[in-house]
Write an enzyme that holds these catalytic residues in place. Structure first.
Site, mmCIF file in Angstrom:
data_model
loop_
_atom_site.group_PDB
_atom_site.id
_atom_site.type_symbol
_atom_site.label_atom_id
_atom_site.label_comp_id
_atom_site.label_asym_id
_atom_site.label_seq_id
_atom_site.Cartn_x
_atom_site.Cartn_y
_atom_site.Cartn_z
ATOM 1 C CD GLN A 105 19.855 -7.601 -6.567
ATOM 2 O OE1 GLN A 105 20.278 -7.746 -7.704
ATOM 3 N NE2 GLN A 105 19.954 -8.542 -5.666
ATOM 4 C CG ASN A 106 13.048 -8.010 -4.587
ATOM 5 O OD1 ASN A 106 13.710 -8.382 -5.546
ATOM 6 N ND2 ASN A 106 12.834 -8.755 -3.528
ATOM 7 C CG ASP A 108 8.511 -6.913 -3.874
ATOM 8 O OD1 ASP A 108 8.917 -6.262 -2.890
ATOM 9 O OD2 ASP A 108 8.895 -8.076 -4.124
ATOM 10 C CG HIS A 123 17.062 -2.931 -9.497
ATOM 11 N ND1 HIS A 123 17.258 -4.287 -9.427
ATOM 12 C CD2 HIS A 123 18.262 -2.403 -9.854
ATOM 13 C CE1 HIS A 123 18.530 -4.565 -9.729
ATOM 14 N NE2 HIS A 123 19.152 -3.442 -9.982
ATOM 15 C CB CYS A 131 8.941 14.416 -13.405
ATOM 16 S SG CYS A 131 8.747 15.550 -14.787
ATOM 17 C CB CYS A 134 11.747 18.416 -13.492
ATOM 18 S SG CYS A 134 10.379 17.961 -12.422
ATOM 19 C CB CYS A 172 7.680 20.637 -14.772
ATOM 20 S SG CYS A 172 7.853 18.940 -15.336
ATOM 21 C CB SER A 209 21.100 -15.297 -9.157
ATOM 22 O OG SER A 209 20.771 -14.115 -9.852
ATOM 23 C CG ASN A 233 19.846 -18.872 -3.506
ATOM 24 O OD1 ASN A 233 19.218 -19.762 -4.077
ATOM 25 N ND2 ASN A 233 20.087 -17.703 -4.058
HETATM 26 P P1 NAD Z 1 17.186 -13.625 -9.860
HETATM 27 O O1 NAD Z 1 15.879 -13.978 -10.464
HETATM 28 O O2 NAD Z 1 18.360 -13.478 -10.720
HETATM 29 O O3 NAD Z 1 17.581 -14.681 -8.709
HETATM 30 C C1 NAD Z 1 16.704 -15.094 -7.732
HETATM 31 C C2 NAD Z 1 17.458 -15.929 -6.712
HETATM 32 O O4 NAD Z 1 16.551 -16.256 -5.666
HETATM 33 C C3 NAD Z 1 18.026 -17.243 -7.238
HETATM 34 O O5 NAD Z 1 19.357 -17.359 -6.828
HETATM 35 C C4 NAD Z 1 17.141 -18.312 -6.557
HETATM 36 O O6 NAD Z 1 17.847 -19.493 -6.274
HETATM 37 C C5 NAD Z 1 16.722 -17.615 -5.296
HETATM 38 N N1 NAD Z 1 15.449 -18.043 -4.705
HETATM 39 C C6 NAD Z 1 14.355 -18.555 -5.324
HETATM 40 N N2 NAD Z 1 13.392 -18.809 -4.415
HETATM 41 C C7 NAD Z 1 13.890 -18.453 -3.196
HETATM 42 C C8 NAD Z 1 13.361 -18.448 -1.869
HETATM 43 N N3 NAD Z 1 12.118 -18.865 -1.581
HETATM 44 N N4 NAD Z 1 14.172 -18.006 -0.847
HETATM 45 C C9 NAD Z 1 15.427 -17.557 -1.110
HETATM 46 N N5 NAD Z 1 15.967 -17.544 -2.348
HETATM 47 C C10 NAD Z 1 15.202 -17.968 -3.375
HETATM 48 O O7 NAD Z 1 16.902 -12.307 -9.026
HETATM 49 P P2 NAD Z 1 17.842 -11.145 -8.523
HETATM 50 O O8 NAD Z 1 19.187 -11.672 -8.173
HETATM 51 O O9 NAD Z 1 17.084 -10.390 -7.526
HETATM 52 O O10 NAD Z 1 18.046 -10.201 -9.763
HETATM 53 C C11 NAD Z 1 17.107 -10.004 -10.741
HETATM 54 C C12 NAD Z 1 16.484 -8.651 -10.915
HETATM 55 O O11 NAD Z 1 15.122 -8.913 -10.928
HETATM 56 C C13 NAD Z 1 16.632 -7.644 -9.901
HETATM 57 O O12 NAD Z 1 17.161 -6.594 -10.608
HETATM 58 C C14 NAD Z 1 15.213 -7.234 -9.437
HETATM 59 O O13 NAD Z 1 15.027 -5.851 -9.644
HETATM 60 C C15 NAD Z 1 14.323 -7.890 -10.369
HETATM 61 N N6 NAD Z 1 13.100 -8.570 -9.876
HETATM 62 C C16 NAD Z 1 12.348 -8.089 -8.854
HETATM 63 C C17 NAD Z 1 11.241 -8.789 -8.403
HETATM 64 C C18 NAD Z 1 10.442 -8.240 -7.254
HETATM 65 O O14 NAD Z 1 10.365 -7.033 -7.073
HETATM 66 N N7 NAD Z 1 9.869 -9.110 -6.415
HETATM 67 C C19 NAD Z 1 10.860 -9.985 -9.004
HETATM 68 C C20 NAD Z 1 11.627 -10.450 -10.070
HETATM 69 C C21 NAD Z 1 12.759 -9.738 -10.492
HETATM 70 ZN ZN ZN Z 2 8.502 17.545 -13.642
#
Ligand code: NAD
Ligand code: ZN
Length: 264
Positions: A105-106, A108, A123, A131, A134, A172, A209, A233
């Site tokens: 879901q990250n 980064d 995500h 774009c 398009c 485009c 989470s 977690n």
């Molecule tokens: P969340 O913030 O809802 O939950 C984070 C979870 O990680 C919690 O359950 C927490 O207990 C746990 N956690 C904290 N530190 C930890 C560690 N060192 N090791 C393992 N677990 C740990 O995040 P989510 O569930 O990913 O959902 C939130 C949304 O946030 C996602 O849609 C994502 O796109 C986005 N997001 C992305 C980034 C990134 O790209 N790094 C950062 C923040 C949020």
């Molecule tokens: Zn385009």
């Protein structure tokens, strides 16, 4: 805890098809704050102002300095972030032939930087642009994308200057935006991810989470199809009732120990 770690290692070693499902927590040890934990991003700014396309445009119009500060801090954090031992362990697991895919879901890019080849990004990715007309995609090197963002937040921050400095579509010519999923926008690669979850004998859930749907369904799909769920977690595990093995700890501390166990 060592008993759980051994059990996790045994399940992964014995499975023909293991996937990892990761969230913001896997990058916490790389210095990127999670969203919902205390001190997380949504404690500092509101998702209404900074998490939706509409909110971002209205913040740009009404509070450009607040937007600049938020973007500057976020970019500094991203620039400094390097893969941590949790990311590195997942890449090693893939090289060992024990991990088919990472669904994250990250945004980064740290799984790819660590060396994972098969990454599904629900995500999107902060360093990829899309774009606005398009939907063509342009990938940038991390440093190149960061310079584009730096350039945008320097000087006047208003709509015309953002449009002028944003990358343009090679097909485009229209303005491109970062290919990340904001609130209210559809998740990417969802069907592929659900298919992986259905095939998985083991789904390793790290640092999420489990509150952001539909992505949060992934471990449930694996479980419903008779697969196992391993959850790591430290604070707020979201799948305790579902997990075959639940380990309370940070992914960067636990994953390397699991790898050591697998190698024994
Ligand atoms: P969340 O913030 O809802 O939950 C984070 C979870 O990680 C919690 O359950 C927490 O207990 C746990 N956690 C904290 N530190 C930890 C560690 N060192 N090791 C393992 N677990 C740990 O995040 P989510 O569930 O990913 O959902 C939130 C949304 O946030 C996602 O849609 C994502 O796109 C986005 N997001 C992305 C980034 C990134 O790209 N790094 C950062 C923040 C949020
Ligand atoms: Zn385009």
């Amino acid at each position: 805890m060592i008993e759980e770690i051994r059990k996790a290692a045994e399940l992964i070693k014995g499975a023909k098809y293991t996937i990892a499902f990761t969230g913001a927590g896997v990058s916490q040890e790389s210095g990127i704050p999670t969203f919902r934990d205390p001190g997380g991003i949504w404690d500092i700014v509101s998702p209404e102002e900074f998490g939706t396309a509409q909110g971002l445009i209205s913040t740009l119009l009404n509070k450009p300095d607040k937007l600049r500060e938020f973007l500057k801090n976020s970019l500094d954090t991203m620039r400094k972030a390097k893969p941590n031992p949790g990311h590195v362990a997942l890449a090693e697991l893939e090289r060992m032939g024990l991990l088919k895919a990472v669904i994250t879901q990250n945004i980064d890019n740290l799984h790819q930087e660590a060396g994972n080849q098969n990454v599904y990004e629900l995500h999107g990715n902060l360093y990829r642009f899309r774009c606005t007309q398009c939907r063509d995609i342009r990938k940038f090197e991390k440093n190149e994308a960061l310079s584009i963002f730096d350039n945008i937040i320097e000087g006047e921050l208003d709509i015309s200057s953002v449009m002028e400095k944003a990358p343009k579509c090679l097909s485009c010519g229209s303005v491109m935006r970062p290919d990340v999923v904001l609130f209210g926008e559809p998740v990417q690669q969802l069907q592929e991810s659900f298919a992986l979850a259905a095939q998985a004998e083991v789904t390793l859930v790290l640092g999420t989470s489990g509150t952001v749907y539909p992505a949060a369904l992934i471990p449930r799909i694996t479980r419903e199809r008779g697969g196992w769920v391993i959850e790591i977690n430290p604070y707020s595990p979201g799948y305790t009732e579902l997990a075959t093995v639940s380990i309370q700890g940070k992914s960067g501390e636990i994953m390397p120990v699991i790898i050591e166990e697998i190698k024994k």
